[in-house]
Design an enzyme around this catalytic site. Sequence first.
Site, mmCIF file in Angstrom:
data_model
loop_
_atom_site.group_PDB
_atom_site.id
_atom_site.type_symbol
_atom_site.label_atom_id
_atom_site.label_comp_id
_atom_site.label_asym_id
_atom_site.label_seq_id
_atom_site.Cartn_x
_atom_site.Cartn_y
_atom_site.Cartn_z
ATOM 1 N N TYR A 142 -30.437 -13.058 -0.246
ATOM 2 C CA TYR A 142 -31.658 -12.462 -0.794
ATOM 3 C C TYR A 142 -32.908 -13.087 -0.174
ATOM 4 C CZ TYR A 142 -28.742 -10.351 -4.469
ATOM 5 O OH TYR A 142 -27.800 -9.636 -5.153
ATOM 6 N N LYS A 191 -16.358 -17.096 -0.858
ATOM 7 C CA LYS A 191 -15.558 -16.182 -0.022
ATOM 8 C C LYS A 191 -15.217 -16.974 1.243
ATOM 9 C CE LYS A 191 -13.905 -12.020 0.805
ATOM 10 N NZ LYS A 191 -12.710 -11.532 0.110
ATOM 11 N N ASP A 223 -13.623 -12.097 -5.015
ATOM 12 C CA ASP A 223 -12.937 -10.849 -5.384
ATOM 13 C C ASP A 223 -11.933 -11.108 -6.512
ATOM 14 O OD1 ASP A 223 -11.808 -12.372 -3.387
ATOM 15 O OD2 ASP A 223 -11.146 -10.706 -2.149
ATOM 16 N N ASP A 247 -25.362 -12.879 -9.027
ATOM 17 C CA ASP A 247 -26.075 -11.711 -9.539
ATOM 18 C C ASP A 247 -25.056 -10.711 -10.099
ATOM 19 O OD1 ASP A 247 -27.940 -9.776 -10.023
ATOM 20 O OD2 ASP A 247 -28.415 -9.356 -7.938
ATOM 21 N N ASP A 251 -23.690 -10.225 -14.392
ATOM 22 C CA ASP A 251 -23.798 -8.934 -15.102
ATOM 23 C C ASP A 251 -22.429 -8.499 -15.628
ATOM 24 O OD1 ASP A 251 -26.492 -8.656 -14.862
ATOM 25 O OD2 ASP A 251 -26.444 -6.750 -13.794
#
Length: 356
Positions: A142, A191, A223, A247, A251
């Site tokens: 980001y 990852k 994942d 992020d 959620d």
Amino acid sequence: MEKKIAVIRGDGIGPEIVAEAIKVLDAVAARYGHTFTYDEVDMGGVAIDKWGEPLPAAMLDKCLAADSVLLGAVGGPKWDGLPGAQRPEKGLLALRAGMGLYSNLRPAKLWPQLADASPLKPSIVAKGIDFIVVRELTGGVYFGQHKTETVDGQQVATDVMPYSEAEIERIGRIAFETARKRRHKVTSVDKANVLDTSRLWRSVMHRLAAEYPDVEYADMLVDNTAMQIVKDPSQFDVVVTENMFGDILSDEASMITGSIGMIPSSSLGEGTRGLYEPIHGSAPDIAGQNKANPIGTILSAAMMLKYSFGMEEEYAAIEAAVHAVLDAGKRTGDSMAAGCTQVTCSEMGDAIVAAL
Ligand code: NAD
């Protein structure tokens, strides 16, 4: 203790829910012999209307001069038409940057009284959901370089995902220290089978894990984590991860508890001063009607006591009071269920104060 708290009531339901959190803070102060003073800060739409910008410098200064910051919510349809830089949400980004907040902590906790609201199967919910996502907030893709260019006649877009050892170490420390205040377990999500940033992330986390032998440590690929959060969320205590993974996973984690009005959050940087706010927005559809659920904001204030002021007992007392009120069947409209009694926002605050 004496603490100065900067209070941002904000827009929509913000003023209503913050008023209830302050009631609870005052009750805690009276019971435990603390003095909390409040410095009112204008941010968001209310600041645009009054001062012409979402976070005037003088308002940021008030936050920087406080021991911690409590926020309701900002934004609303009135300001939706404004250009990007003048929108209420810009105030929030400026506040995070100005306070140097690089971590975001979001608990995913299922209140057993509200178990029916979870979209997960009862057999999974029965094992309990009580973990916290520690998300890195100011690094990664980001904040890396973004560009779109034309190569051989077609557009090519690139987003760079940088992470330094220092950025990883400081968020890692927050995760391990948080675990020490909870069930002493950290799951670090990356990852590492694909990304260099993740391999660096993992090596720094392993170095830190050796410094915290009292904390159980595990690596998990992102994942797999997305699957495990819905398959067996009871396995997690503290989940730490980089900005974009955090992020998304935070959620997902808040969805499985099913009640947006109940979830607090904190953002921390260096030192103990933090920003504490519920995860929901300003709910313009119910603003000014005394209908909002104040519990997310009350629990945000409780997190402030625990994580910024070290007041463990006071935190536990607020949590116990929320349990007692839910056990007594009191609910605001958003979480109303058969056999319960519907209360207003202020009645919910009063009930929690009474239970304290
Ligand atoms: P929202 O979270 O405000 O509302 C979504 C739905 O949940 C609405 O139906 C609302 O009534 C309900 N809801 C939310 N909080 C509740 C509570 N405490 N009690 C009962 N019901 C509650 O999300 P939105 O509608 O997408 O956004 C509204 C405004 O809030 C927008 O301007 C948005 O930009 C802003 N926003 C602000 C923040 C923040 O201040 N941190 C976060 C998200 C959205």
